[in-house]
Design a protein around this motif. Structure first.
Motif, PDB file in Angstrom:
ATOM      1  N   ASP A 262       0.826  -1.205   0.000  1.00  0.00           N
ATOM      2  CA  ASP A 262       0.000   0.000   0.000  1.00  0.00           C
ATOM      3  C   ASP A 262       0.863   1.259   0.000  1.00  0.00           C
ATOM      4  OD1 ASP A 262      -2.481  -1.341   0.023  1.00  0.00           O
ATOM      5  OD2 ASP A 262      -2.310  -1.677   2.173  1.00  0.00           O
ATOM      6  N   ALA A 263       2.013   1.189   0.682  1.00  0.00           N
ATOM      7  CA  ALA A 263       2.933   2.324   0.707  1.00  0.00           C
ATOM      8  C   ALA A 263       3.510   2.579  -0.681  1.00  0.00           C
ATOM      9  CB  ALA A 263       4.052   2.061   1.714  1.00  0.00           C
ATOM     10  N   TRP A 264       3.881   1.518  -1.384  1.00  0.00           N
ATOM     11  CA  TRP A 264       4.396   1.676  -2.752  1.00  0.00           C
ATOM     12  C   TRP A 264       3.338   2.313  -3.657  1.00  0.00           C
ATOM     13  CZ3 TRP A 264       9.210   1.727  -4.088  1.00  0.00           C
ATOM     14  CH2 TRP A 264      10.145   0.955  -3.407  1.00  0.00           C
ATOM     15  N   TYR A 265       2.096   1.880  -3.512  1.00  0.00           N
ATOM     16  CA  TYR A 265       1.032   2.427  -4.349  1.00  0.00           C
ATOM     17  C   TYR A 265       0.808   3.906  -4.040  1.00  0.00           C
ATOM     18  CZ  TYR A 265      -3.373   2.779  -6.873  1.00  0.00           C
ATOM     19  OH  TYR A 265      -4.348   3.143  -7.758  1.00  0.00           O
ATOM     20  N   ALA A 266       0.802   4.248  -2.753  1.00  0.00           N
ATOM     21  CA  ALA A 266       0.610   5.647  -2.370  1.00  0.00           C
ATOM     22  C   ALA A 266       1.757   6.519  -2.880  1.00  0.00           C
ATOM     23  CB  ALA A 266       0.499   5.752  -0.852  1.00  0.00           C
ATOM     24  N   TYR A 279       7.818  15.703  -8.523  1.00  0.00           N
ATOM     25  CA  TYR A 279       7.007  15.067  -9.576  1.00  0.00           C
ATOM     26  C   TYR A 279       7.904  14.297 -10.554  1.00  0.00           C
ATOM     27  CZ  TYR A 279       3.911  14.497 -13.581  1.00  0.00           C
ATOM     28  OH  TYR A 279       3.175  13.971 -14.619  1.00  0.00           O
ATOM     29  N   ASN A 280       7.545  13.028 -10.765  1.00  0.00           N
ATOM     30  CA  ASN A 280       8.369  12.180 -11.627  1.00  0.00           C
ATOM     31  C   ASN A 280       7.509  11.014 -12.115  1.00  0.00           C
ATOM     32  OD1 ASN A 280      10.202  10.242 -12.669  1.00  0.00           O
ATOM     33  ND2 ASN A 280      11.856  11.087 -11.422  1.00  0.00           N
ATOM     34  N   ALA A 281       7.091  11.105 -13.373  1.00  0.00           N
ATOM     35  CA  ALA A 281       6.200  10.067 -13.914  1.00  0.00           C
ATOM     36  C   ALA A 281       6.876   8.700 -13.949  1.00  0.00           C
ATOM     37  CB  ALA A 281       5.735  10.468 -15.309  1.00  0.00           C
ATOM     38  N   ALA A 282       8.164   8.680 -14.294  1.00  0.00           N
ATOM     39  CA  ALA A 282       8.883   7.401 -14.368  1.00  0.00           C
ATOM     40  C   ALA A 282       8.980   6.756 -12.988  1.00  0.00           C
ATOM     41  CB  ALA A 282      10.275   7.604 -14.956  1.00  0.00           C
ATOM     42  N   GLU A 283       9.259   7.573 -11.958  1.00  0.00           N
ATOM     43  CA  GLU A 283       9.347   7.053 -10.596  1.00  0.00           C
ATOM     44  C   GLU A 283       7.977   6.586 -10.120  1.00  0.00           C
ATOM     45  OE1 GLU A 283      11.159   5.925  -7.016  1.00  0.00           O
ATOM     46  OE2 GLU A 283      11.920   6.330  -9.031  1.00  0.00           O
ATOM     47  N   SER A 284       6.944   7.310 -10.538  1.00  0.00           N
ATOM     48  CA  SER A 284       5.575   6.905 -10.202  1.00  0.00           C
ATOM     49  C   SER A 284       5.278   5.517 -10.759  1.00  0.00           C
ATOM     50  CB  SER A 284       4.581   7.923 -10.756  1.00  0.00           C
ATOM     51  OG  SER A 284       3.255   7.479 -10.564  1.00  0.00           O
ATOM     52  N   ARG A 286       7.410   3.240 -11.514  1.00  0.00           N
ATOM     53  CA  ARG A 286       8.230   2.246 -10.804  1.00  0.00           C
ATOM     54  C   ARG A 286       7.572   1.841  -9.490  1.00  0.00           C
ATOM     55  NH1 ARG A 286      12.101   1.347  -6.963  1.00  0.00           N
ATOM     56  NH2 ARG A 286      11.784   3.390  -6.022  1.00  0.00           N
ATOM     57  N   CYS A 287       7.021   2.821  -8.787  1.00  0.00           N
ATOM     58  CA  CYS A 287       6.356   2.525  -7.508  1.00  0.00           C
ATOM     59  C   CYS A 287       5.102   1.681  -7.731  1.00  0.00           C
ATOM     60  CB  CYS A 287       5.998   3.826  -6.799  1.00  0.00           C
ATOM     61  SG  CYS A 287       7.427   4.764  -6.211  1.00  0.00           S
ATOM     62  N   PHE A 288       4.333   2.034  -8.755  1.00  0.00           N
ATOM     63  CA  PHE A 288       3.140   1.240  -9.064  1.00  0.00           C
ATOM     64  C   PHE A 288       3.530  -0.187  -9.435  1.00  0.00           C
ATOM     65  CE2 PHE A 288       0.888   5.380 -10.245  1.00  0.00           C
ATOM     66  CZ  PHE A 288       0.152   5.398  -9.064  1.00  0.00           C
ATOM     67  N   ASP A 289       4.601  -0.324 -10.206  1.00  0.00           N
ATOM     68  CA  ASP A 289       5.064  -1.662 -10.590  1.00  0.00           C
ATOM     69  C   ASP A 289       5.487  -2.474  -9.371  1.00  0.00           C
ATOM     70  OD1 ASP A 289       4.595  -1.004 -13.183  1.00  0.00           O
ATOM     71  OD2 ASP A 289       6.696  -0.844 -13.790  1.00  0.00           O
TER      72      ASP A 289
END
Length: 487
Positions: A262-266, A279-284, A286-289
């Motif tokens: 849940d922390a990774w998703y948040a 703000y970083n779409a690529a890092e976002s 990566r976290c979702f993955d």
């Protein structure tokens, strides 16, 4: 049966050959010469080797010291806990303490410390520790290391715990094991439990923050979600400042390091916020993955949808396969949106009675059930399996004849790819939805396993065989099926 080399070494060792004794010990440690691994026997032979060296009168004392060090280095590799009650345990006990308390900070010293730690404080060996207590009383804990001699079990365990902390903070190969054991030894923190209870009962923000500071993963997650306003509170998300989002990201990153999905998703959500300075779409992504890898349902849907959008740019052999896997995982967890997207990626054919091969597949099943009676050749049996698979997944005739049966099944779908023979026919992804489909794939997989590559021949030969087999199946079993249904 012992090998000749082993028997030769054993004979020399019994005659007092120091090198042979050491080689024999190594064999019992590594299993060389097909020797059963027996740490206790290894320790016995190293004890013999040690005393053979110390009892010899050597003119070169430095050579003698080098030989002794060689023996002790071998001793350090023995799992001490597995030698308890062995005749040579006293020797091992003394040797491990000598290595551990030696001035030289070597890998052998670290190994000895770890073996002592494992024996003395690992909760998995509590039974042996209680026996060790009795042994220490009977033997008076005699050892050549004065610092250790005469100490009781509690005092020795105190030293072992110091070793454990040294190993955990050091850079030896035992650091990871030491850290893992430290976690096992940590008692349940009553303070954490009480702080968390205060938060749940009273919604006390100070208690929540303190619990997070003390390392409670769920407290870190909860605090991060509240700071980012991802905890379903009424205040609009857009009002959150960059400072609050930074604090939220800090706590969520700590929870994520603990493996909280849940922390990774948040974190993925925060990195997508325009008001967040980081703000970083690529890092976002990566976290979702990472959240998806850990089983977060919405993250799995998001990852699958993202892969599906980018499928044209993907280099995967069959486009859409990865996307379908993640969307399917989300659907398995009950995400409603996943079902609609999955229907766009995977074909569905759960009802084999509606497929064109249905009657022929029934005949093929009869043939497989009575193949010994009809003395069917192996290539005919394989074709029967192909017909059954084709009916379950509504294959075309070309797919029936050419699909690579051993490579069809993936966890959630079958991949029908016959471009190796017909390059213009695009691959198809078909969802596995029924038990019958899985059984058919399993049976076919077993039948095709180990068969010769060229047994089925080329496309022309397969077509010819198909005509012969289908004519025989229809002639042989059509009346039997009708009679069975009538009865």
């Amino acid at each position: 049966m012992a090998s000749r080399e082993f028997l030769k070494i054993l004979s020399s060792a019994r005659l007092g050959d120091v090198s042979a004794q050491q080689n024999l010990a190594q064999a019992y440690l590594t299993g060389a010469f097909k020797t059963p691994i027996q740490p206790a026997n290894a320790l016995i032979w190293l004890e013999k080797s040690y005393f053979s060296i110390t009892n010899q009168t050597l003119e070169n004392q430095s050579s003698s010291s080098a030989e002794i060090f060689k023996v002790l280095a071998q001793v350090a590799s023995i799992p001490l806990v597995e030698t308890f009650n062995s005749p040579a345990f006293s020797f091992g006990w003394d040797s491990f303490w000598r290595l551990a308390e030696g001035a030289e900070d070597s890998e052998q010293s670290s190994a000895a410390k770890w073996q002592l730690v494992n024996l003395l404080v690992n909760p998995q060996h509590q039974d042996i520790q209680s026996q060790l207590l009795d042994w220490l009383k009977k033997s008076s804990g005699i050892t050549s290391v004065e610092k250790i001699s005469g100490l009781d079990l509690a005092a020795l365990q105190k030293i072992a715990k110091r070793y454990l902390n040294e190993l955990a903070e050091g850079g030896s190969t035992f650091a990871a094991n030491a850290k893992e054991l430290l976690i096992k030894l940590q008692p349940k923190n009553e303070a954490l439990s009480s702080l968390w209870k205060v938060w749940l009962d009273e919604k006390n923000e100070e208690a929540l923050t303190r619990a997070a500071e003390l390392g409670l993963t769920i407290a870190k997650l909860t605090l991060g979600l509240r700071l980012a306003q991802l905890d379903d509170r009424d205040e609009p998300v857009e009002t959150k400042s960059n400072a609050s989002l930074k604090k939220a990201a800090h706590w969520l990153e700590l929870a994520a390091k603990d493996g909280d999905r849940d922390a990774w998703y948040a974190l993925g959500e925060i990195y997508r916020r325009p008001q967040f300075s980081g703000y970083n779409a690529a890092e976002s992504d990566r976290c979702f993955d990472r959240a998806a890898d850990l089983g977060h349902a919405q993250a799995q849907l998001r990852k699958g949808a993202n892969l599906w959008r980018k499928r044209e740019k993907s280099e995967e052999k069959v486009r859409g396969l990865q996307a379908s896997y993640w969307v399917w995982q989300a659907q398995q967890q009950g995400v409603a949106e996943a079902k609609e997207l999955l229907s766009k990626i995977l074909e569905s054919c759960p009802n084999p009675k509606k497929n064109e091969w249905f009657e022929l597949a029934q005949y093929a099943e009869q043939a497989l059930n009575h193949h010994a009676e009809h003395k069917l050749d192996e290539d005919w049996l394989l074709l029967c399996h192909r017909i059954i698979i084709a009916n379950q997944f509504n294959f075309s005739k070309a797919e029936l004849l050419l699909c690579e049966v051993g490579q069809l099944q993936h966890e959630h779908c079958v991949v029908v790819d016959i471009r190796w023979e017909l390059p213009k026919i695009l691959p198809r992804l078909i969802q596995i939805e029924t038990i019958q489909q899985r059984r058919a794939l399993l049976a076919a997989g077993k039948a095709f396993a180990g068969t010769e590559m060229d047994l089925e021949g080329n496309l022309r030969q397969r077509r010819y065989r198909f005509d012969r087999v289908t004519d025989w199946l229809t002639t042989t079993f059509a009346n039997q099926i009708v009679d069975a249904e009538a009865n």
